[in-house]
Design an enzyme around this catalytic site. Structure first.
Site, short mmCIF file in Angstrom:
data_model
loop_
_atom_site.label_atom_id
_atom_site.label_comp_id
_atom_site.label_asym_id
_atom_site.label_seq_id
_atom_site.Cartn_x
_atom_site.Cartn_y
_atom_site.Cartn_z
CE LYS B 79 -3.81 2.06 2.69
NZ LYS B 79 -4.56 1.98 3.97
CB SER B 154 -7.86 3.68 3.16
OG SER B 154 -6.97 3.12 4.11
CB SER B 178 -7.92 1.04 6.22
OG SER B 178 -8.63 2.25 6.16
#
Lengths: 491, 479
Positions: B79, B154, B178
């Site tokens: 990420k 996210s 997330s």
């Protein structure tokens, strides 16, 4: 215009200044407070930086244990109570030399609280000044507005100082005059220097001071509106800035105006303070606990270890010196104006046969001459070692007090230290047999009992006679000749 | 070889047995990304050179016949909130569009040290702020299971990359759900470890006291493998814990019979989609059949979790994001004449709407006169929520709930309603606030074929029990 002076003094007497000081001191750790970058002063800009002190995204602080130890040591020297558990907090504000947009500091749970130090009071004696708190924080970088070809429309940043460990020492509003503020700073700096945690070098910014000042009608309990003075880089200027601010406050109040609470900068060239535009200081720092650091715990065991490192502090040293050398308070203050001077004195005093005599010589013979010539003790031609040597010579009877005074005068005249002067000027030896014989006769005549003992076989008595003759000759008789002639006379 | 079904375990075996080379494997993943990612948008930056160099290194070891490191040649995605030396790291934000980090995130460095090959940086909501990935400063991510739907957020890019077979596994970050919520939306496994279990060094902070790094994988076993490698004390993160790291691959093999599972009634109330409820209840039943004891429990302060979360998270975010000021790195507005203009314009143009909303909220709750009413009160509620969990874990060994109240929603569906979006985190934020570990494991599909996730929460530092239960359930469900 003596009358206008008098009136002003009279008006001033109706008001009492109230002063509190915030002092920032750099700690002498080798590395920064939250990373391993060097704290060295004067390196090329941005030479000592890393992701942590640059505040790069994702970098995290790790607390330097040495910084904690130094801060705790300083707080202990200032008679503070150490909080076993204290909390780091973020102080949020935007400034180009503050890379993270917040300063890691301490807020409602500082490292140490409730301290005090003593300062000489204006009317004599001592006065305790409270220390509200001592807390640990990181320094910011420096904005360089000058010195580059495009400085007219550019500002450069040097982030070497970012993350250098600081302690902030906040006083209670206990100071009542610029002179007391000056004394407080002098004592505070001395204590910090004794602990060795900082060099307190104001030119290099390792000691910085802000002052809060208000005035109130004498006898009133409530404080007046305060202003904060920043950007002052010497104790003398602080005193001057406070004098200026006090006059300004009184003038404003006397003319029916009101003091605006604000931050003011001191211009040392003009000796005046100027208000910053209030927009620049409209800060809400939005403190909250720093989530990247655990609570700081200085437990009882660690506190004991740190306390064991406390050196003898200036106040204790002065008390001891007064006792040990039978000195007055004033004399001790003179001898301990700097730690180095005090150390030299004590080293000399301890090396000498009679420490008290060293003290007496310094006070009685050295300081007077210095004063007469307008010299500071650091500028004295006679070093403490020289004083110690002269003390021993007097002690052994080798020179008289009068000769010592002559030698001191010569040393001051020629700006030479005592050993050099003594070497050149040491009293000529008496080698005149007749003169020595005369002295021996006198000694024999004055001590018939001892002569009897000697002649009865107690030959160890000879030393006594040698001593007496040397004394009579004020140390100037040739010792070999004295021995030879004594043998003849006593046999 | 069908790379889309490769797990860490099978990829590792393929390389170990030399059925493929690490370079060939990486190349086939890049081909897959090239073919599939135009529609999905899971990646922001590909790190091809670094990946192929790493893969070549692994192959050289294999050629010499030397022992291979444990993750030798396993392709993973990271990420974009985790920095890598020499690689652009944007956190999904325009304000960091040109930021190349000069150092490595600890978790990434540990995976690379174990032989993993990083394919690239995955898309996410800006600064990990969002539940749909629509707050990416670049482009939204589409759910591989239904391209009209969001992948969750996210860590939507990481979840989508794994679900679409564009990476074997991925790292994400979880601040309010997330990792777990996108895992449930995309039908993969997402594990949030205990706070302090995995170093945050190199994780671009959203809310420091809530941020966790964790794996997104196809299987629970893979999550156990990745966790083993990223977990453990890091001297660079003061909040990383000095707690021994068990061998999670062995942990998951331990029996679950007799473990007590708490089912909190607050997680099955209003707003829970009936299909999600049915799937989760069925899963709980299955676990009872396996031999777990199901215990109804209550976590009474749950209803305060979302507001508490949005006070604390935004407060910390407002401070964490202050450094993005255009002064030293990142985006600087060209239209600034003064310092104050530079700050305002750079931040105005660099941050997206959600980041700005949260900065403003956070600034507000920390402001003089409001601090006690908001931030301080939220901290007190956080302590109560933590106590809820402590009390529950006196009685049960783990807690099972839905991961999200609904399956993946449509792109654009909640964009104009931030509150509705915030409620997507309703079952996940509590664990972040309490700092307890949690996993989301697939537990079925809706009629429309959308994945549903089962959340299992455990005691502090007891990831072992959490993943053991998830593993046993996963096996029972597939078998």
């Amino acid at each position: 215009m003596a009358t206008s002076q008098d009136t002003r003094a009279a008006v001033r007497a109706h008001y009492e200044p109230v002063i509190g000081l915030e002092v920032h001191v750099h700690l002498l750790t080798a590395s920064k407070i939250f990373c391993s970058c060097s704290t060295r002063f004067g390196d090329p800009p941005n030479a000592n930086v890393c992701p942590v002190c640059l505040g790069l995204p994702g970098a995290l602080p790790v607390l330097n244990q040495q910084a904690v130890q130094f801060a705790t040591l300083a707080a202990m020297a200032l008679n503070c109570r150490i909080n076993e558990r204290s909390i780091f907090a973020r102080k949020n504000y935007f400034y180009p030399d503050l890379p993270k947009g917040y300063q890691v500091s301490q807020y409602d749970k500082p490292l140490a609280e409730f301290g005090w130090i003593e300062v000489p009071a204006t009317g004599g004696g001592a006065k305790k000044i409270g220390i509200t708190r001592v807390h640990l924080e990181e320094d910011a970088g420096k904005s360089l507005h000058e010195g580059f070809p495009d400085s007219y429309d550019h500002t450069y940043l040097d982030l070497n100082r970012c993350g250098v460990p600081l302690i902030e020492i906040v006083s209670e509003p206990d100071l009542r005059s610029p002179e007391e503020a000056y004394e407080y700073l002098t004592r505070l700096k001395e204590i910090i220097l004794y602990t060795g945690v900082s060099d307190c070098n104001m030119e290099e910014g390792s000691l910085r001071c802000d002052a809060n000042i208000s005035v109130r009608p004498a006898g009133q309990r409530e404080f007046g509106t305060k202003t904060e003075i920043k950007n002052v880089n010497s104790f003398r200027f602080i005193r001057q800035a406070l004098e200026y601010e006090i006059e300004r406050h009184i003038t404003v109040i006397e003319s029916g105006g009101r003091i605006v609470q604000e931050t003011r900068l001191f211009n040392s060239n003009e000796g005046k303070t100027y208000g910053m535009r209030s927009k620049e200081e409209a800060h809400d720092y939005r403190y909250f606990p720093e989530p990247d650091l655990l609570p700081l715990v200085v437990d009882a065991a660690w506190q004991r270890q740190i306390r064991a490192l406390l050196p003898e502090l200036p106040a204790a040293r002065r008390a001891r010196m007064m006792r040990e050398y039978s000195l007055t308070e004033d004399d001790v203050y003179t001898l301990t104006r700097t730690q180095g001077m005090a150390d030299q004195f004590e080293e000399a005093a301890r090396a000498a046969k009679n420490p008290k005599r060293v003290a007496n010589l310094v006070i009685g013979d050295l300081l007077g001459r210095l004063k007469a010539q307008g010299l500071e003790i650091e500028q004295s031609p006679i070093s403490m070692k020289g004083v110690a040597m002269s003390a021993d010579l007097v002690e052994s009877g080798a020179i008289s007090g009068k000769i010592l005074k002559d030698l001191y005068d010569k040393a001051f005249e020629r700006k030479e230290d005592f050993p050099a002067i003594y070497e050149k000027e040491k009293p000529r030896q008496i080698t005149d047999t007749a003169a020595i014989e005369k002295m021996i006769d006198e000694v024999i005549a004055a001590n018939p009992k001892q002569v009897e003992q000697y002649r009865a076989g107690k030959t160890t008595m000879k030393g006594f006679f040698v001593g007496q003759v040397m004394k009579a000759s004020k140390g100037q008789a040739n010792p070999a000749l004295v021995n030879e002639l004594l043998d003849k006379k006593l046999s | 070889m069908d790379i889309s079904t490769l797990t860490i375990a099978s990829a590792r075996a393929a390389i170990l047995e030399r059925r493929t080379s690490a370079v060939a494997l990486a190349e086939s993943f890049y081909q897959k990304i090239e073919a599939a990612d135009k529609q999905i948008g899971a990646f922001l930056t590909l790190t091809r050179e670094r990946a192929l160099a790493k893969a070549a290194q692994i192959d050289a070891i294999a050629d010499k016949g030397d022992p291979l490191p444990p993750l030798a040649g396993v392709p993973i995605a990271i990420k974009d909130v985790m920095v890598m030396r020499g690689v652009r790291s944007t956190a999904g934000s325009k304000i960091l569009s040109n930021f190349v980090a000069p150092y490595d995130c600890t978790a990434v460095a540990r995976l690379e040290a174990a032989g993993a090959v990083v394919l690239g940086k995955t898309n996410c909501d800006e600064f990990a702020m969002g539940s749909s990935n629509e707050n990416s400063g670049y482009y939204p991510v589409h759910n591989p299971r239904d391209l009209s739907r969001v992948p969750g957020g996210s860590s939507g890019g990481s979840a989508a990359a794994v679900a679409a077979g564009m990476s074997v596994a991925a790292l994400g970050s979880d601040t309010g759900g997330s990792i777990r919520q996108p895992a449930s939306f995309c039908g993969v496994v997402g594990l949030m470890p205990t706070y302090g279990r995995v170093s945050r060094y190199g994780l671009i902070a959203f809310a420091s006291s809530l941020d966790h790094i964790g794996p997104l994988t196809k299987t629970v076993n893979d999550a156990a493998i990745l966790l083993k490698h990223i977990a453990g004390r890091d001297p660079l993160d003061s909040t990383s814990a000095e707690v021994p790291v068990p061998d999670y691959e062995r942990e998951i093999e331990k029996p679950v019979r007799g473990l007590r599972l708490g089912v909190p009634r607050e997680y099955f109330g209003e707003g829970l989609d009936p299909e999600v409820r049915a799937a989760v209840e069925a899963a709980i039943q299955k676990m009872a059949q396996i031999g777990c004891e199901v215990v109804p429990i209550s976590l009474p302060h749950t209803r305060y979790a979302v507001p508490t979360y949005y006070v604390i998270a935004t407060a910390e975010a407002s401070s964490n994001l202050a450094r993005f000021d255009g002064v030293r790195y990142g985006y600087r507005s060209p239209q600034a004449g003064t310092l104050s203009e530079m700050y305002r314009r750079s931040r105005d143009q660099g941050f997206g709407a959600e980041a700005k909303r949260r900065i403003m909220l956070g600034t507000y709750v920390l402001s003089a006169g409001y601090y006690d009413a908001y931030y301080l009160k939220a901290q007190r509620v956080r302590a109560l929520l933590t106590r809820d969990f402590e009390a529950a874990f006196q009685r049960v060994d783990a807690i099972v709930t839905p991961t999200s109240p609904t399956p993946a929603f449509k792109l654009g569906e909640k964009c104009d309603d931030p509150l509705a979006m915030y409620l997507a985190d309703i079952y996940t934020v509590t664990a972040d606030l309490a700092g307890v570990p949690g996993v989301s494991v697939p537990c079925g599909e809706s009629k429309e074929g959308l994945p549903i996730g089962l959340q299992i929460l455990g005691r502090h530092f007891d990831e072992g029990t959490v993943i053991r239960l998830a593993h046993v359930y996963e096996r029972a469900r597939s078998g």
